[in-house]
Write an enzyme that holds these catalytic residues in place. Structure first.
Site, PDB file in Angstrom:
ATOM      1  N   THR A   1      39.410  25.942 -20.581  1.00 50.16           N
ATOM      2  CA  THR A   1      39.984  24.691 -21.074  1.00 50.16           C
ATOM      3  C   THR A   1      39.920  23.584 -20.022  1.00 50.16           C
ATOM      4  O   THR A   1      39.598  22.428 -20.327  1.00 50.16           O
ATOM      5  CB  THR A   1      41.445  24.910 -21.510  1.00 50.16           C
ATOM      6  OG1 THR A   1      41.464  25.793 -22.638  1.00 50.16           O
ATOM      7  CG2 THR A   1      42.100  23.589 -21.913  1.00 50.16           C
TER       8      THR A   1
ATOM      9  N   THR B   1      37.747  23.902 -26.854  1.00 48.79           N
ATOM     10  CA  THR B   1      37.176  24.619 -25.710  1.00 48.79           C
ATOM     11  C   THR B   1      36.512  25.909 -26.159  1.00 48.79           C
ATOM     12  O   THR B   1      35.496  26.335 -25.611  1.00 48.79           O
ATOM     13  CB  THR B   1      38.277  24.946 -24.680  1.00 48.79           C
ATOM     14  OG1 THR B   1      38.786  23.736 -24.128  1.00 48.79           O
ATOM     15  CG2 THR B   1      37.759  25.841 -23.559  1.00 48.79           C
TER      16      THR B   1
ATOM     17  N   SER C   1      17.402  40.882  17.746  1.00 46.79           N
ATOM     18  CA  SER C   1      18.530  41.384  18.523  1.00 46.79           C
ATOM     19  C   SER C   1      18.880  40.412  19.642  1.00 46.79           C
ATOM     20  O   SER C   1      18.004  39.783  20.232  1.00 46.79           O
ATOM     21  CB  SER C   1      18.192  42.751  19.120  1.00 46.79           C
ATOM     22  OG  SER C   1      19.206  43.190  19.999  1.00 46.79           O
TER      23      SER C   1
END
Length: 509
Positions: free
Chosen positions: A132, A172, A349
């Site tokens: 809504t 809605t 790394s």
């Protein structure tokens, strides 16, 4: 302070829920011009330049859950505007809405479809109320843009109202699910080309590696020979299978419940509205929009969302398995399998110099994990629906639209940053095949399973090749053995030069 920051406007509230900062209008509290808006619960201040209004303001206060605003889902924003545009045109045709109002509402919707005002959809995607608040937000933005086009100030709803005009003949409960479906169609349409391109990229590698013999594996143990091209061809087929599955969902998403209004009875809408809005929505979207045969059922049923989510999960899991294979095949480069090389994309790394990790397959793996989790969320939300409406469509929409976007980007990055640059370690593969006892399987038609097993064990114990042992024992002559161990025959690509007439086996074999 509650922070509901989204990717567009940043909106902060103090403990009372009052908006104290709105970007573009000054950083200091109290420096922002405001307007007063009213609803059934009272009145409150809204930033004067905001296209959204009081209903959105309340929702911002009520749902400070996620920093991912609706504006993060442009397909949904456009879909909402298209639904509202179709409704305005249908109401105009039926005389339910003044033609002048319909025209400016139509133009305001088109502005949104064209990419304007998306940053005004500031609400978080996850919210209570079955969508809504999202519908109200769209109504307010469209109404205030329409007022602006008419030469009036924002918030002059006595002239054009977000609900009475923009939301005319709607609820809605038909607008929101319809918009979700249209957004998902756009998401699938964006995913499919990337999905196909990824499959084709694997296909190109299959051609490139078609003559590269390698050892196949089952349960991580050496099996029989194959070509690297066959392996990559399998990847292509695995991905391509889901192309059709994804496309098959689109017609189901094009079945909508517009005209159902609140629960499917069509209350407040002209009896002719359902067909009128369907026709306009089909014209606007270019899709084969169909009205669900049972609007009450269609208003509460979310089966199509589970279908799409399930297909996405299937595709993601299969893609993740391929990424697992790519990581394993490229493992090493010295102490692992090291059969293929993935493109080096970044340092792997902060402590081990020279280390490079398979970061692209890894990120695609993680997208797949998210899609699997999203599917679990969709299933739980679908089951939780009650009676005439499922209140949890917002989380279903957010989950599926995110999965569609992430899968699209995952397919693209896997293709561009990984697959297209893969190379084969042909010398290593050739050496592995030459020393593999798995080739003995190809000889079982001549020497039988029991003798082949004996040779396999002896080859492993003595570190000698199957070829040496077969010739030493006189089990096959050299010409016959070379034909049986020809790379094409070992990989199943047999042509006229490797056709062999097999002798009958004895009962002992």
């Amino acid at each position: 302070m509650v922070d509901t920051t989204g990717p567009g406007p940043t909106i902060d509230h103090d403990d009372t829920g009052a908006i104290i900062f709105y970007p573009g209008l000054g950083d200091a509290p109290g420096s922002i011009p405001m307007r007063i808006e009213r609803d059934g619960l009272g009145e409150r201040e809204v930033p004067a330049d905001a296209y959204w209004g009081i209903h959105t303001s309340r929702a911002l206060e009520n749902f400070p859950i996620t920093r991912r605003a609706i504006s993060n889902y442009p397909d949904l924003v456009i879909a909402l505007a298209r639904v509202k545009q179709a409704a305005a045109r249908a109401n105009r045709d039926l005389g339910a809405l003044d033609a002048d109002k319909a025209t400016v509402i139509d133009q305001a919707c088109q502005d949104i479809i064209d990419g304007q005002f998306h940053d005004q959809f500031v609400l978080g995607a996850i919210q209570g109320g079955a969508g809504t608040s999202t519908n109200m937000c769209a109504n307010e933005i469209i109404a205030n843009r329409a007022l602006e086009l008419m030469g009036h100030d924002k918030g002059q709803y006595d002239i054009l109202h977000p609900i009475d005009d923009v939301n005319r003949s709607q609820s809605t409960n038909d607008v929101y699910p319809t918009a979700i479906k249209l957004a998902m169609v756009r998401g699938i349409q964006a995913l499919l080309p990337e999905h196909r391109a990824l499959a084709e990229s694997f296909g190109q590698k299959a051609q490139e590696f078609r003559d590269v013999l390698k050892v196949g594996r089952t349960q991580l143990q050496d099996a029989v020979p194959m070509t690297l091209g066959q392996e990559f061809g399998g990847f292509k087929t695995t991905i391509a299978e889901d192309f059709d599955r994804l496309g098959e969902v689109i017609p189901f998403l094009c079945e909508v419940n517009m005209g159902a209004t609140a629960i499917g009875t069509g209350i407040t809408a002209d009896s002719r509205y359902t067909e009128a809005v369907r026709a306009h929505l089909a014209e606007i979207t270019g899709l084969d929009i169909r009205t669900a045969p049972d609007l009450i059922e269609a208003t509460s049923d979310v089966g199509v969302f589970m279908t799409l989510s399930g297909v996405l999960k299937r595709s993601a899991v299969k893609l993740s398995k391929i990424c697992n294979d790519l990581r394993l095949l490229s493992s090493g480069p010295q102490a692992g399998l090291g059969e293929i090389n993935l493109p080096a994309k970044q340092a792997g790394s902060s402590i081990m110099p020279g280390k490079v990790n398979p970061v692209i397959p890894e990120v695609v793996n993680q997208v797949a994990f998210s899609v699997v989790g999203a599917d679990a969320t969709v299933c739980a939300a679908a089951e939780a629906g009650q009676l005439q409406l499922n209140a949890f469509e917002p989380i279903m929409a957010s989950s599926i639209l995110q999965s569609l976007m992430w899968m699209t980007k995952a397919c693209r990055t896997l293709r561009e940053n990984c697959v297209e640059g893969i190379t084969a370690n042909e010398e290593r593969l050739s050496a592995q095949v030459a020393s593999s006892v798995g080739v003995v399987t190809a000889l079982t038609p001549w020497i039988g399973y029991r003798k082949a097993a004996e040779l396999a064990h002896r080859a492993l114990e003595t570190h000698r090749t199957i070829r040496e042992l077969v010739l030493e024992e006189g089990l096959m002559d050299e010409v016959e053995l070379d034909k049986a161990l020809h790379p094409d025959r070992l990989s199943g690509v047999t042509d006229a030069t490797t056709q062999i007439v097999l002798p009958p086996l004895s009962q002992d074999d």
